[in-house]
Write a protein that holds these residues in place. Sequence first.
Motif, mmCIF file in Angstrom:
data_model
loop_
_atom_site.group_PDB
_atom_site.id
_atom_site.type_symbol
_atom_site.label_atom_id
_atom_site.label_comp_id
_atom_site.label_asym_id
_atom_site.label_seq_id
_atom_site.Cartn_x
_atom_site.Cartn_y
_atom_site.Cartn_z
ATOM 1 N N GLY A 152 0.818 -1.210 0.000
ATOM 2 C CA GLY A 152 0.000 0.000 0.000
ATOM 3 C C GLY A 152 0.847 1.253 0.000
ATOM 4 O O GLY A 152 0.512 2.252 -0.643
ATOM 5 N N THR A 153 1.958 1.186 0.705
ATOM 6 C CA THR A 153 2.839 2.355 0.801
ATOM 7 C C THR A 153 3.502 2.677 -0.525
ATOM 8 O O THR A 153 3.491 3.828 -0.967
ATOM 9 C CB THR A 153 3.909 2.106 1.880
ATOM 10 O OG1 THR A 153 3.261 1.963 3.145
ATOM 11 C CG2 THR A 153 4.880 3.266 1.946
ATOM 12 N N MET B 177 -4.736 4.138 1.788
ATOM 13 C CA MET B 177 -4.243 2.842 2.246
ATOM 14 C C MET B 177 -4.650 1.756 1.248
ATOM 15 O O MET B 177 -5.534 1.951 0.415
ATOM 16 C CB MET B 177 -4.799 2.516 3.630
ATOM 17 C CG MET B 177 -4.594 3.611 4.658
ATOM 18 S SD MET B 177 -2.865 4.129 4.865
ATOM 19 C CE MET B 177 -2.183 2.723 5.716
ATOM 20 N N LEU B 178 -4.000 0.608 1.339
ATOM 21 C CA LEU B 178 -4.331 -0.514 0.472
ATOM 22 C C LEU B 178 -5.753 -0.978 0.750
ATOM 23 O O LEU B 178 -6.153 -1.150 1.899
ATOM 24 C CB LEU B 178 -3.354 -1.667 0.722
ATOM 25 C CG LEU B 178 -3.355 -2.793 -0.308
ATOM 26 C CD1 LEU B 178 -2.677 -2.332 -1.591
ATOM 27 C CD2 LEU B 178 -2.633 -4.020 0.251
ATOM 28 N N ARG B 179 -6.540 -1.164 -0.297
ATOM 29 C CA ARG B 179 -7.905 -1.667 -0.163
ATOM 30 C C ARG B 179 -7.887 -3.204 -0.145
ATOM 31 O O ARG B 179 -6.972 -3.834 -0.673
ATOM 32 C CB ARG B 179 -8.775 -1.176 -1.322
ATOM 33 C CG ARG B 179 -8.798 0.340 -1.485
ATOM 34 C CD ARG B 179 -9.566 1.027 -0.372
ATOM 35 N NE ARG B 179 -9.826 2.414 -0.685
ATOM 36 C CZ ARG B 179 -9.189 3.457 -0.140
ATOM 37 N NH1 ARG B 179 -8.229 3.247 0.742
ATOM 38 N NH2 ARG B 179 -9.509 4.695 -0.472
ATOM 39 N N ILE B 180 -8.915 -3.777 0.418
ATOM 40 C CA ILE B 180 -8.938 -5.227 0.573
ATOM 41 C C ILE B 180 -8.875 -5.935 -0.779
ATOM 42 O O ILE B 180 -8.242 -6.987 -0.914
ATOM 43 C CB ILE B 180 -10.180 -5.678 1.384
ATOM 44 C CG1 ILE B 180 -10.073 -7.159 1.745
ATOM 45 C CG2 ILE B 180 -11.471 -5.391 0.629
ATOM 46 C CD1 ILE B 180 -8.943 -7.493 2.689
ATOM 47 N N HIS B 181 -9.501 -5.343 -1.814
ATOM 48 C CA HIS B 181 -9.476 -6.002 -3.121
ATOM 49 C C HIS B 181 -8.103 -5.891 -3.783
ATOM 50 O O HIS B 181 -7.832 -6.577 -4.773
ATOM 51 C CB HIS B 181 -10.547 -5.400 -4.041
ATOM 52 C CG HIS B 181 -10.248 -4.005 -4.510
ATOM 53 N ND1 HIS B 181 -10.561 -2.896 -3.749
ATOM 54 C CD2 HIS B 181 -9.654 -3.545 -5.645
ATOM 55 C CE1 HIS B 181 -10.171 -1.802 -4.405
ATOM 56 N NE2 HIS B 181 -9.629 -2.175 -5.545
ATOM 57 N N GLU B 182 -7.238 -5.029 -3.237
ATOM 58 C CA GLU B 182 -5.892 -4.881 -3.792
ATOM 59 C C GLU B 182 -4.889 -5.824 -3.128
ATOM 60 O O GLU B 182 -3.753 -5.938 -3.590
ATOM 61 C CB GLU B 182 -5.408 -3.441 -3.607
ATOM 62 C CG GLU B 182 -6.226 -2.406 -4.363
ATOM 63 C CD GLU B 182 -5.808 -0.990 -4.027
ATOM 64 O OE1 GLU B 182 -5.549 -0.219 -4.969
ATOM 65 O OE2 GLU B 182 -5.729 -0.660 -2.823
ATOM 66 N N ILE C 89 8.936 -6.085 -0.702
ATOM 67 C CA ILE C 89 7.772 -6.029 -1.590
ATOM 68 C C ILE C 89 7.872 -4.889 -2.593
ATOM 69 O O ILE C 89 7.526 -5.053 -3.770
ATOM 70 C CB ILE C 89 6.452 -5.951 -0.772
ATOM 71 C CG1 ILE C 89 5.236 -6.046 -1.703
ATOM 72 C CG2 ILE C 89 6.382 -4.700 0.057
ATOM 73 C CD1 ILE C 89 5.116 -7.344 -2.444
ATOM 74 N N GLY C 90 8.339 -3.731 -2.161
ATOM 75 C CA GLY C 90 8.439 -2.590 -3.072
ATOM 76 C C GLY C 90 9.345 -2.856 -4.264
ATOM 77 O O GLY C 90 8.936 -2.698 -5.422
ATOM 78 N N PRO C 91 10.596 -3.242 -4.028
ATOM 79 C CA PRO C 91 11.469 -3.510 -5.173
ATOM 80 C C PRO C 91 11.011 -4.683 -6.035
ATOM 81 O O PRO C 91 11.204 -4.662 -7.259
ATOM 82 C CB PRO C 91 12.832 -3.790 -4.527
ATOM 83 C CG PRO C 91 12.541 -4.105 -3.101
ATOM 84 C CD PRO C 91 11.323 -3.318 -2.754
ATOM 85 N N ALA C 92 10.410 -5.702 -5.437
ATOM 86 C CA ALA C 92 9.924 -6.824 -6.247
ATOM 87 C C ALA C 92 8.860 -6.347 -7.224
ATOM 88 O O ALA C 92 8.860 -6.725 -8.410
ATOM 89 C CB ALA C 92 9.372 -7.922 -5.337
ATOM 90 N N VAL C 93 7.932 -5.499 -6.741
ATOM 91 C CA VAL C 93 6.891 -4.965 -7.622
ATOM 92 C C VAL C 93 7.507 -4.052 -8.681
ATOM 93 O O VAL C 93 7.135 -4.108 -9.867
ATOM 94 C CB VAL C 93 5.827 -4.209 -6.799
ATOM 95 C CG1 VAL C 93 4.843 -3.484 -7.720
ATOM 96 C CG2 VAL C 93 5.077 -5.175 -5.892
ATOM 97 N N ALA C 94 8.429 -3.210 -8.277
ATOM 98 C CA ALA C 94 9.071 -2.303 -9.239
ATOM 99 C C ALA C 94 9.804 -3.083 -10.322
ATOM 100 O O ALA C 94 9.767 -2.712 -11.511
ATOM 101 C CB ALA C 94 10.038 -1.366 -8.513
#
Length: 718
Positions: A636-637, A661-666, A692-697
């Motif tokens: 979410g961040t 903030m991160l929504r539940i569906h996300e 998590i951040g770098p993996a997504v990036a």
Amino acid sequence: MTVQSRRQFLASAAGLVIGVALPLKGRAQSGAAAALGDGTLAEGAFAPNAFIRIAPDNTVTVLSKHIEFGQGPYTGLATLVAEELDADWSQIRAEAAPADDELYANLAFGLQGTGGSTAMANSWMQMRQAGAAARAMLVSAAAEEWGVDRATIQVEKGVVSDGTSSATFGELAEAAAGQSVPVEPAVKNPSEFTLIGTDRPKVDSRAKSDGTAQFTMDVYRDGMETVVVRRPSVIGATVASFDDSAAREVPGVVAVHRIPQGVAVYATSTAAALKGRAALEVEWDMSEAETRSSQEIFADFREMANGEAMEAERIGDAASAIDSAEIVHEAEFLFPFLAHAPMEPLDAVLEVRGGKAEIWMGAQFPTADKGAVTQVLGLEPENVTMNVMLAGGSFGRRAQPTAHIGVEVASIAKARGGDGAWKLVWTREDDLTGAYYRPITLHRMRGGIDADGNITGWENRVVNQSIVAGTPFDQGGLDRTSVEGAIEMPYDLPNLAVDWVKADLPVAPLWWRSVGHTHTAYATEVFLDELLEKAGKDPVQGRLDLLKDEAGRDRAVLERVAEMAGWDGTKVKGDRAYGVALHESFQTYVAEIVEVSDAGGYPKVHKVWAAVDCGVAINPNVIRAQIEGGIGYGLGTILHNALVLGEGGEVQQKNFDTYRMLRIHEMPQVEVAIIDSGADPTGVGEPGTPPIGPAVANAWRALTGQSPRELPFAQAGV
């Protein structure tokens, strides 16, 4: 023995302090908080040490020196005690220990406090020995009562037996209280564990589910006034003058006072206090305020990055290696201020009666907050009582080295004068604009690659505030929390230079879930991934080839997560892309692989595979929950969160409508594998967040060619 005689006995008995090892001498009945609420025990109860209380009804209460705000220490510490005590899980309870640095110090800090994912790590042997000591005393009591050899006695699921006679812990409690305390009680061999390493329900789940759990907002005292404080919208501003005439006309408002933190409004209800605060007219002194915007601060950081810096780590000659490289790659990463935004904002209750004070609050450093109240009110420490309450999250927000909430609630009481009770309430707007943030940060990086695709040089210059400056944790010089995760990386880089530039801002910096790792993991793992891509290497195998230790724990989690995700080197499969990140924080090793798609120009994370090595897995259920929660919090961040200072320095985000903030569906599906380990346990509250951040990036770059340089992704125009 009567209650009165037991109280006299307790008053004269020597205290038992359990630190790294049990003390050389001492009697039972010391230290532990008692059911009677006045420092004494109920008739027939047994407190073998500062951490355990066994009642005649056969319940075993474990006193947790670590605050419980959802991360699981009540359950983890209770598991350690129950294991060595051979208790039945159904008889286990947990509650907060009182504020006492001598009895309940975090062995990693030297004072009572929770943070840095240290709860299980610093308590591992301490709590096991506490349980083992209690068990030994119960066995001795049974042997004496039955006239048998201690060696013939077994303990299983809360029952002590020699095959002929048997008794519960509760039945033996009073007799056990008179036994000598073992000096060095033997603890179990791991092969004997029956509770450690198994899924157990949290001990506090039922109370939190049925509403009986007590938080600070649930505390009410006779004649209590609710207080809110008007604070500036520009960080660092102070009250120049105020007009409270309209505020005092609001029904329910009973007083308005200036305090060091702003203007306090006292009322008979929260609604009245808020209405009174809204009616205040305040003129602010901006002479010491932060009036720059976030972008202006970043511009200044860029200039500072060109100047003098403090050396954090050196290997070889990075500058020369990069300058002579076949390929030179550069990147600049920008990280915004972040608020912690726990679901329960800050609050505290303080009652002053007859020269004594009692506090109720979710204190992460309870002795610091107690000390602040003691000092502000001018009381003797023995006349101040701290009740550590359950708290609705923290993520670092309640770990206040300045004890500013203790100071604030005490200032409220002092300004009002006399005896009384006051509940300090922070709203969500107070929380988000309150200036206790993850520091705004810049990483400037350069890397070199030779003709064979080898990384020849690595430079990283970090610019941000020091979190520990001016606190008891400040050792002068380099603040390792600013560069942790960017130094001492597991990769074999022949030439490396990491530097830190200290920035001073009138913003109160504070550790945020995973502290420095929250930005260093992103900068290092994205930059490394880009270098491997330019070198034509697979991101998983490329990392494995760089790892220094052939049998290291980093390698184990990376290989495991690749196996879990079925990694075959293909970064894009149809409309899905895959990215990886590896990071160690708080001595826990985590690797994550994510599956991402493009949802209209924005990343949609479908699944996360995570492998974690945190040493002995005390309660796998809690570990999985913490890794899952850390992933959700971090995701979410990086997608949404930034505390942005606008023109004139005013904070732009005031509630969850703008601090998204991160929504539940996300929330993606998360699969967690826990590496089987015999190493002492380490933390899990924070280590799931950094990767998590770098993996997504990295997955997003594979899918779209875009590599966000300024977080959050929304800020970067993704």
